[in-house]
Design an enzyme around this catalytic site. Structure first.
Site, short mmCIF file in Angstrom:
data_model
loop_
_atom_site.label_atom_id
_atom_site.label_comp_id
_atom_site.label_asym_id
_atom_site.label_seq_id
_atom_site.Cartn_x
_atom_site.Cartn_y
_atom_site.Cartn_z
CD GLU A 1 48.65 37.88 38.79
OE1 GLU A 1 48.41 36.67 38.51
OE2 GLU A 1 48.88 38.18 40.09
CG ASP A 2 44.20 38.26 36.53
OD1 ASP A 2 45.30 37.80 35.92
OD2 ASP A 2 43.69 37.44 37.35
#
Length: 700
Positions: free
Chosen positions: A76-77
């Site tokens: 996600e990051d």
């Protein structure tokens, strides 16, 4: 000791050396991926995945779960892909990480839509592997523990979501410790002032209570020793949120809630639970109606205990929970007990089976929900707290949420039973389908082969399963009916343009569907019936390249109304058309085709937009009845309403509604009657005129 070393040290107490080696690799990989990233608190970002892994380590989760926890934010990051994780740590870890990751790369129109779609994705992954939700709950717990760095409106938003979704899921999975901490933290940030007031009041009252708790605890311990029972007795502190909930739900003051003392008794085996119960009942008198046996009938989340409220010294209510050590473990850790205590105990088998059933019901709701927001709504219903235990005619126990009805029960047995149910028997007595079920009810559902769900059921069903099945059925039926009606409406519009519908080829249809953005030809026809598109406009777009058949107007048949079209055709409440009336069809956005009488004021107004009007006529041999309004002015005499009602009944007409306005000598009565056609209405009016006291009858 450094957080990472604490994790490895704690995990090494139950994992193999090769598992610890994998965790160390995952930590190094995650630390590198999150390099240069910091939390709002200023800490390096890797501190968050470490804390999540430690929470799961306390539940003795397996190595893939702890590995996925350490990597749960890298997809996600950071630039790391799911494929890279799969290559390095294996497909199971990659699937777990993917299940927890949000859908940030998709653009959503609203925040609510994004939130709903993320829940949908997470719960779909959870239905495949329950470890996904365990990682997500640990992730949410650590985020709540460090929420103080967020701005207040963000705190409230996250706290509300936690109380509405995450805490109930933790409860549903039997993760009591996580559930209670999520509730406490959610309450603290959603209602900070109320939380501080209650914390202060609880601390002030604690000193006064300590002596009373000690005396009662000693009395219970001594009584159990006299009964030759080995038992541990604990005084239970009430949590701040449970105090607040009890105050709100039962409208009690703080002192009234705090005047209830709680004790937990833990014994060696199930027979000892019942012996302990008898001992306590001989020590303090039980309060009638305040006993629950969750050992014989466990809660849906696997929770088992005996609950009994006793009248203690000086009239103090004492809430007691009696359970075995194994029951205590399951009550604290729920579905995670499978990993925490490697046991073949049947209790754990039952718990996993119940969890599986719940996850399967979530999958059903997912497949029946049209969109994510609808699914989220069903989920919230499904997580409604509190249970009702009811019996099938064969004696099988079903657990349903409180306020469930006979329809919820029918769908809990099977969707086909729910779709075809027409009535219910509760404890041998006939009962309406909307009847609310109570603990211990024995319920039998009566079905009919041609019955189908009623839209009104949605106003009183409670379970997400029932709600989603009803909506799915109604949407499917409505869609099929809408496609058929839409085709009839379009054909009429084409004939009005002197174009034979059969001349429209496949390529023209495909171009129209593509240009209009509809999913399919059927979806476009359904939109016509529901008033989302106008037949005249679609007909013109469809025929632009075609020549008309000839210059003369082609006669076209009006659309035949049979009264059996279902949800796609509505009969206007303003003029109440009935067979025999000259009628006009108006296309109303989101309502579809609405039938009016030709002289209705709404039709006169709508003639300014002729493309909204359709030529319609009644079909032959219509068997259903239709509502019609009449006004009767009658002398204000004793029994006149009864004579009028009796005359209406003799004509085989039903009264749907009645309203009355009385003056000195006369009463004006407004009736909504069910009649077959104008001929039937004329017969009703003729018979009513024979009543001596009736002065005037008019159709409204």
């Amino acid at each position: 000791m450094h957080e990472a070393e604490l994790l490895f040290s704690e995990a090494s107490q139950y994992l193999r050396p090769e598992d610890i080696s994998q965790l160390k690799n995952a930590y190094s990989f995650g630390q590198g991926a999150h390099s240069g990233q910091y939390r709002k608190s200023g800490e390096p970002y890797i501190s968050h995945p470490l804390a999540v892994a430690r929470i799961l380590g306390q539940l003795h989760m397996d190595a893939p779960t702890l590995t996925a926890a350490l990597l749960h934010d890298v997809v996600e990051d950071t630039h790391i892909s799911k494929e890279e994780i799969s290559e390095r740590f294996g497909a199971p870890v990659a699937e777990l990480v993917d299940g927890v990751s949000k859908l940030d790369k998709i653009q959503f129109q609203t925040q609510v839509e994004a939130q709903a779609e993320n829940f949908r994705k997470m719960l779909l992954a959870m239905a495949r592997d329950v470890r996904v939700i365990l990682i997500k709950l640990a992730d949410r717990l650590h985020n709540m523990q460090t929420l103080q760095v967020m701005r207040s409106e963000k705190q409230r938003s996250i706290a509300r979501e936690t109380l509405e979704i995450y805490a109930p899921i933790a409860h549903r999975l039997g993760l009591n410790k996580i559930y209670q901490e999520l509730q406490e933290l959610g309450f603290r940030y959603l209602h900070p002032l109320r939380y501080r007031v209650l914390v202060k009041a609880t601390k002030a009252a604690r000193g006064n209570r300590r002596e009373v708790v000690g005396k009662i605890q000693d009395a219970i311990s001594n009584k159990l020793k006299d009964a030759d029972l080995e038992a541990q007795v604990y005084g239970r502190e009430k949590h701040i949120y449970s105090i607040y909930k009890k105050m709100v739900e039962k409208q009690l003051t703080f002192s009234e809630v705090l005047d209830i003392y709680g004790f937990r008794v833990i014994v060696n085996d199930v027979p000892s639970c019942y012996v302990a119960l008898g001992a306590l009942h001989s020590l303090y008198r039980p309060i009638p109606g305040k006993f629950k046996d969750y050992i014989a009938i466990p809660k849906q989340n696997g929770y088992q205990s005996l609950h009994s409220t006793l009248l203690g010294p000086f009239g103090i209510p004492i809430e007691t929970q009696i359970r075995t050590q194994e029951m205590h473990r399951i009550s604290e850790n729920g579905v995670a007990s499978h990993w925490l205590y490697k046991s073949t105990d049947t209790d754990l088998g039952d718990l996993n089976m119940k969890t599986n059933q719940w996850l399967q019901s979530l999958l059903e709701i997912l497949s029946d929900s049209a969109d994510s927001k609808e699914f989220l709504e069903h989920l919230k219903f499904d997580l409604f707290p509190g249970d009702v235990y009811v019996f099938t005619p064969q004696g099988k126990i079903l657990t349903l949420p409180r306020q469930s009805t006979a329809v919820d029960f029918a769908y809990a047995i099977h969707s086909d039973i729910g779709n075809c149910c027409v009535a219910a028997k509760i404890n041998g007595e006939n009962a309406p389908l909307r009847s609310e079920l109570k603990n211990g009810d024995r319920v039998e559902i009566i079905t009919a082969p041609y019955a189908k769900p009623n839209p009104s059921w949605l106003s009183y069903v409670v379970t997400g399963r029932a709600r989603s099945h009803i909506r799915h059925f109604l949407k499917t039926i409505q869609f099929d009916e809408s496609v058929e009606l839409g085709e009839r409406m379009l054909n009429q519009a084409l004939l009005a343009l002197n174009v034979e519908p059969a001349l429209i080829d496949k390529a023209q249809w495909e171009k129209l569907v593509r240009d209009s953005g509809a999913k399919s030809r059927e979806a476009l026809l359904a939109d016509l019936a529901l008033g989302k598109q106008l037949p005249a406009v679609i007909a013109k777009r469809l025929t632009s390249p075609l020549e008309s058949i000839n210059s003369e107007q082609v006669p076209h048949d009006p659309i035949t109304i049979l009264g059996t079209e279902g949800l796609t055709v509505q009969f206007a409440k303003c003029c109440h058309p009935i067979p025999g009336d000259v009628i006009v069809g108006l296309i109303k956005k989101e309502h579809g085709l609405v039938i009016h009488t030709h002289n209705c004021p709404v039709v006169t107004q709508s003639q300014k937009n002729p493309e909204n009007c359709l030529d319609v006529t009644w079909g032959k041999d219509i068997t259903r009845t239709f509502g019609v309004k009449i006004k009767i002015v009658a002398a204000n005499r004793h029994g006149v309403l009864a004579r009028i009602a009796s005359a209406i009944a003799k004509t085989e007409s039903n009264i749907d509604d009645v309203a009355m306005e009385s003056e000195k000598d006369y009463t004006a009565m407004g009736f909504v009657l069910q009649v077959r056609n104008r001929h039937h209405l004329a017969q009703v009016i003729r018979d009513l005129r024979r009543i001596k006291d009736v002065a005037k009858i008019t159709r409204i």
